[in-house]
Enzyme design. Sequence first.
Site, PDB file in Angstrom:
ATOM      1  N   TYR A 147      10.232 -16.220  10.018  1.00 18.78           N
ATOM      2  CA  TYR A 147       8.765 -16.298   8.670  1.00 18.78           C
ATOM      3  C   TYR A 147       8.430 -18.070   8.341  1.00 18.78           C
ATOM      4  CZ  TYR A 147       7.060 -16.671   4.086  1.00 18.78           C
ATOM      5  OH  TYR A 147       7.011 -16.176   2.777  1.00 18.78           O
ATOM      6  N   LYS A 163       4.822 -18.329   9.278  1.00 16.30           N
ATOM      7  CA  LYS A 163       3.610 -18.996   8.755  1.00 16.30           C
ATOM      8  C   LYS A 163       3.387 -20.172   9.554  1.00 16.30           C
ATOM      9  CE  LYS A 163       4.134 -16.191   5.275  1.00 16.30           C
ATOM     10  NZ  LYS A 163       3.187 -15.660   4.974  1.00 16.30           N
TER      11      LYS A 163
HETATM   12  P1  NAD Z   1       5.440  -8.685  -2.184  1.00 14.94           P
HETATM   13  O1  NAD Z   1       6.481  -7.978  -1.864  1.00 14.94           O
HETATM   14  O2  NAD Z   1       5.196  -8.931  -4.690  1.00 14.94           O
HETATM   15  O3  NAD Z   1       3.996  -8.203  -1.631  1.00 14.94           O
HETATM   16  C1  NAD Z   1       3.412  -8.220  -0.391  1.00 14.94           C
HETATM   17  C2  NAD Z   1       2.961  -7.196  -0.265  1.00 14.94           C
HETATM   18  O4  NAD Z   1       2.407  -7.043   1.040  1.00 14.94           O
HETATM   19  C3  NAD Z   1       2.986  -5.577  -0.404  1.00 14.94           C
HETATM   20  O5  NAD Z   1       1.519  -4.582  -1.225  1.00 14.94           O
HETATM   21  C4  NAD Z   1       2.807  -4.872   0.609  1.00 14.94           C
HETATM   22  O6  NAD Z   1       2.865  -3.237   0.306  1.00 14.94           O
HETATM   23  C5  NAD Z   1       2.663  -5.601   1.392  1.00 14.94           C
HETATM   24  N1  NAD Z   1       3.057  -5.352   3.140  1.00 14.94           N
HETATM   25  C6  NAD Z   1       4.210  -5.833   3.376  1.00 14.94           C
HETATM   26  N2  NAD Z   1       4.276  -5.109   4.404  1.00 14.94           N
HETATM   27  C7  NAD Z   1       3.388  -4.418   5.188  1.00 14.94           C
HETATM   28  C8  NAD Z   1       2.856  -3.488   5.950  1.00 14.94           C
HETATM   29  N3  NAD Z   1       2.981  -3.132   7.247  1.00 14.94           N
HETATM   30  N4  NAD Z   1       1.716  -3.304   5.905  1.00 14.94           N
HETATM   31  C9  NAD Z   1       0.447  -3.111   4.541  1.00 14.94           C
HETATM   32  N5  NAD Z   1       1.540  -4.056   3.863  1.00 14.94           N
HETATM   33  C10 NAD Z   1       2.331  -4.291   3.375  1.00 14.94           C
HETATM   34  O7  NAD Z   1       4.901 -10.182  -1.948  1.00 14.94           O
HETATM   35  P2  NAD Z   1       4.149 -11.605  -2.334  1.00 14.94           P
HETATM   36  O8  NAD Z   1       5.308 -12.236  -3.102  1.00 14.94           O
HETATM   37  O9  NAD Z   1       3.455 -11.374  -3.009  1.00 14.94           O
HETATM   38  O10 NAD Z   1       4.019 -12.503  -0.504  1.00 14.94           O
HETATM   39  C11 NAD Z   1       2.119 -11.942  -0.770  1.00 14.94           C
HETATM   40  C12 NAD Z   1       1.955 -13.174   0.661  1.00 14.94           C
HETATM   41  O11 NAD Z   1       2.470 -14.824  -0.043  1.00 14.94           O
HETATM   42  C13 NAD Z   1       2.975 -13.254   1.364  1.00 14.94           C
HETATM   43  O12 NAD Z   1       2.382 -13.422   2.859  1.00 14.94           O
HETATM   44  C14 NAD Z   1       4.045 -14.084   1.607  1.00 14.94           C
HETATM   45  O13 NAD Z   1       4.674 -14.224   2.361  1.00 14.94           O
HETATM   46  C15 NAD Z   1       3.207 -14.807   0.791  1.00 14.94           C
HETATM   47  N6  NAD Z   1       4.283 -15.811   0.128  1.00 14.94           N
HETATM   48  C16 NAD Z   1       5.076 -15.768  -1.132  1.00 14.94           C
HETATM   49  C17 NAD Z   1       5.524 -16.596  -1.264  1.00 14.94           C
HETATM   50  C18 NAD Z   1       6.874 -16.310  -2.910  1.00 14.94           C
HETATM   51  O14 NAD Z   1       7.238 -17.117  -3.273  1.00 14.94           O
HETATM   52  N7  NAD Z   1       6.704 -15.477  -3.428  1.00 14.94           N
HETATM   53  C19 NAD Z   1       5.922 -18.034  -1.371  1.00 14.94           C
HETATM   54  C20 NAD Z   1       4.322 -18.376  -0.044  1.00 14.94           C
HETATM   55  C21 NAD Z   1       3.938 -17.496   0.109  1.00 14.94           C
END
Ligand code: NAD
Length: 257
Positions: A152, A156
């Site tokens: 990850y 990133k």
């Molecule tokens: P989440 O699991 O709620 O949402 C992730 C989304 O990505 C879902 O809609 C899922 O279906 C989609 N996805 C995953 N694999 C896929 C694939 N192979 N093809 C198509 N779609 C796919 O997670 P989130 O926390 O909302 O994460 C969203 C982004 O934010 C990510 O890139 C994550 O790394 C980043 N992020 C999250 C956090 C956190 O604390 N939640 C912090 C920093 C960054």
Amino acid sequence: MSRKTALITGSVSGIGLGIAEAFAEKGYNIVFNGLEKDGASIAARVAERYQVNHFFSDANMLEPESLRGLVRQCVDCFGGIDVLINNAGIQHVSPVESFPEDKWNAIININLNAVFHLTKAAWPYMKERRFGRIINIASAHGLFASEYKSAYVAAKHGVVGFTKTVALEGAGLNITCNAICPGYVKTALVEKQIADLVESRQLSEKEAIDDVLLKKQAVKEFVPVKLIADMALFLASDNAAAITGIALPIDGGWSAQ
Ligand code: NAD
């Protein structure tokens, strides 16, 4: 009200869904995407609420040809693509010594390579219209490391480097490219980490949140999705035309340390 078009990956859950709602509220045509079984109905509900045009695609970030198809579908349907938000992402936590290779490959493909494939596919359309806003949802882990998150953190950091490069290439074309680097947001991705910590380290849920996840954030609260969504809206606006190539933390003071 705008009738610009925003393609937002992973937008039927968590941060992506919040971003899609914010853009829908401003009248954007929305291209929803994600793997959730009820993705189409989630997308339809948002579009109905804000009375915007939309379609939903379950294009898989693991399949470059599907991603090229998704961009073509977006252009066929709405005539172009104004805003690309690369948000879809997954996580897997494990010591490097036992990190499963399939998980490593999936994280690099979904969190990093898909960002490249979609940017490359959208580029000619943005270039032709002399307008483009590419917003990559990276992470505080695009700037800092945490143990057990090698894939990850690598992906990133790659997204942040890619963002800077694309910003330079888009400079004369009115195409900006920026990364948002959130701290912890309470979404499905983080709920899973909490559950895993509770099980593997015999912690209470509160201990997993306070002593592990939020340890590095000065503000001991999860970052609200809305703050990220509003920042994405600003970066997509004309007022952000001179902001490009940044990796902007929204991390409750994590990066102040
Ligand atoms: P989440 O699991 O709620 O949402 C992730 C989304 O990505 C879902 O809609 C899922 O279906 C989609 N996805 C995953 N694999 C896929 C694939 N192979 N093809 C198509 N779609 C796919 O997670 P989130 O926390 O909302 O994460 C969203 C982004 O934010 C990510 O890139 C994550 O790394 C980043 N992020 C999250 C956090 C956190 O604390 N939640 C912090 C920093 C960054």
